[in-house]
Design a protein around this motif. Structure first.
Motif: not given
Length: 249
Positions: A27, A29-32, A104, A107
């Motif tokens: 979440e 580092t990759a917005g997942r 950010e 992400n």
């Protein structure tokens, strides 16, 4: 930082702790945010976590209580850390290095795209996707306009599905006797957007509060779509997109 580095200090932690830490890392580092157990397993595998084949990820997540939120079922079921889950991981896992604003932004855009992907109507989804594209590159006025187009298209679809041409005509002409009769779906485009919001409210498609918030969004769209000195910033444009997604989808 790579996940294998992030998990190294946690090599003796429980399976559940490492699963939650992996979700936290992805979440941040990759917005997942929303992940399947397959997504988490692949990340752990790439990080060379040992004995992974024996891990029952679904069971460990089900036992995580208030730390995770689940949606869906079966292989497509997704899991997301809650606020208390993020706080719990931050308390036991190593700190992550500061993330640049550019990362950010990527992400945040990825998180919005995940929400947009759930929009069922293809045309609405395409407009909303363009809004997120514009937001990511800093075209804030365009992002606001595209998201409003998505909202209008969605409301038109709902009005048409919820009523009949004669009922739509009667409702709209009660506010504007000169309004065009509605005979087909495309006739809804003949009504100005403020009248469309009123129509949607009259037909029970949106409630009073949603109508009020959508009219505010319309005001921002009008200011953004015409020559003036308004320069909406990133946070205002993103809030506009998030608000419409939350209300309508």
């Amino acid at each position: 930082m790579k996940l294998v580095e992030y998990l190294a200090p946690l090599k003796n932690a429980s399976q559940q702790a490492r699963i939650l830490a992996t979700m936290y890392f992805l979440e941040a580092t990759a917005g997942r945010r929303q992940l399947t157990t397959g997504d988490v397993r692949k990340a752990l595998s790439d990080a060379r976590v040992t004995n992974l084949k024996s891990w029952n990820l679904t069971a460990r997540l089900q036992q995580a209580g208030q730390f995770v939120h689940a949606e869906g079922s079966g292989a497509t079921r997704t899991w997301e850390l809650t606020e208390s889950g993020r706080a719990a991981v931050a308390a036991f896992a190593p700190p992550l290095p500061p993330v640049s604003r550019g990362i950010e932004r990527q992400n945040e855009a990825a998180a919005l795209r995940a929400r947009v992907a759930k929009i069922t109507d293809a045309e609405t989804r395409a407009f909303a996707s363009e809004a997120v594209d514009c937001l990511e590159i800093g075209a804030h006025r365009a992002a606001i306009v595209f998201m409003w187009v998505a909202a209008v298209h969605e409301i038109q679809e709902r009005v048409w599905a919820a009523s009949t041409p004669s009922a739509i005509t009667a409702a709209v002409q009660s506010h504007n006797p000169r309004a065009k009769m509605c005979k087909k779906r495309d006739d809804l485009s003949e009504y100005n957007e403020e009248l469309l919001m009123q129509l949607a409210h009259d037909l029970g498609v949106i409630d009073k509060n949603e109508k009020a918030e959508l009219l505010k969004a319309l005001g921002l769209r009008n200011s953004s779509g015409h020559p003036n000195k308004l320069r909406p910033g990133e946070y205002r444009a993103r809030a506009h997109i998030e608000d419409i997604i939350s209300m309508l989808f």
